[in-house]
Design a protein around this motif. Structure first.
Motif: not given
Ligand code: 5GP
Length: 220
Positions: A20, A39, A43, A46, A55, A74, A83-84, A103-105
């Motif tokens: 993705k 978002s 966390r 990295r 972020y 959300e 994450y939001g 790019d969200i879950d």
């Molecule tokens: P990562 O920590 O690897 O950047 O993201 C981990 C997961 O959190 C990924 O599936 C990503 O799509 C999801 N994610 C990132 N930002 C948000 C957000 O703002 N809201 C939600 N619901 N999921 C998020």
């Protein structure tokens, strides 16, 4: 305001290993006016990640105070962190006329779709089969069997949840083909909401619609 003048909220979700992030980056690079929604997360950053770019990196306390203030469109807990999407990010995207990529879950995507039904387009990106996902996860990491098994189980539930709630499924078999499908979906949705007609995009997007029917390989 006509639909054409409003921004499109393009929500992309996928199990990890679906490709993705690469797909989203290519879409943004090749689509004039497209950009990523940034978002907030609890966390830690990295590697080369930058605050405010990759972020908004927040403490758990600050995140909670924004939850309490109703500042999120959300939010969800993913892999033990929160994450939001800030409401302000969505509103800014709607005031513009480009494509904002989220790019969200799947939990978050479903909330955006419910709250902004006119403007959100939800797309689930999936690897062609669970076997192919397993191959990709093994090829790219040194994770133990146990971790890989857990990722595969998580992928299956993410695909199931997304298939039930999302508008489109893009099977990421070859990156260029998947990208062409995503571009077609974005264009077709723009046309459907008052933009210029685009029959070729509508046909290509139609083939990715009806999410549940597209996921036989993942059933069971
Ligand atoms: P990562 O920590 O690897 O950047 O993201 C981990 C997961 O959190 C990924 O599936 C990503 O799509 C999801 N994610 C990132 N930002 C948000 C957000 O703002 N809201 C939600 N619901 N999921 C998020």
């Amino acid at each position: 305001m006509s639909s054409e003048a409003r921004g499109q909220l393009l929500v992309l979700s996928a199990p990890s290993g679906a490709g993705k992030t690469t797909l989203a980056r290519m879409f943004v690079e090749r689509t004039p006016g497209a950009f990523f929604s940034v978002s907030a997360t609890t966390r830690a950053p990295r590697g080369h990640e930058r605050d405010g770019v990759d972020y908004h990196f927040l403490s758990p306390e600050r995140f909670q105070s924004l939850v309490d203030a109703g500042a999120f469109a959300e939010w969800a807990e993913v892999h033990g962190h929160r994450y939001g999407t800030l409401r302000e990010s969505v509103e800014r995207a709607l005031r513009g006329s480009g494509v904002a990529v989220f790019d969200i879950d799947v939990q978050g995507g479903a909330q955006i779709r419910e709250r902004f039904p006119r403007d959100a387009v939800t797309v689930l990106v999936v690897p062609p089969t669970p076997e192919e996902l397993e191959r990709r996860l093994r090829a790219r990491s040194t994770d133990s069997d146990e971790v890989i098994r857990r990722r595969l189980a998580a992928a299956r539930s993410e695909v199931e949840a997304g298939a039930a709630r999302y508008d489109y499924v893009v099977v990421n078999d070859r990156l260029e083909d998947a990208l062409a499908r995503l571009v077609a979906i974005s264009r077709a949705e723009r046309a459907r909401r008052g933009g210029p007609a685009d029959p070729a995009a509508a046909a290509a997007a139609g083939a990715c619609a009806r999410a549940q029917a597209r996921l036989e390989a993942w059933a069971g």
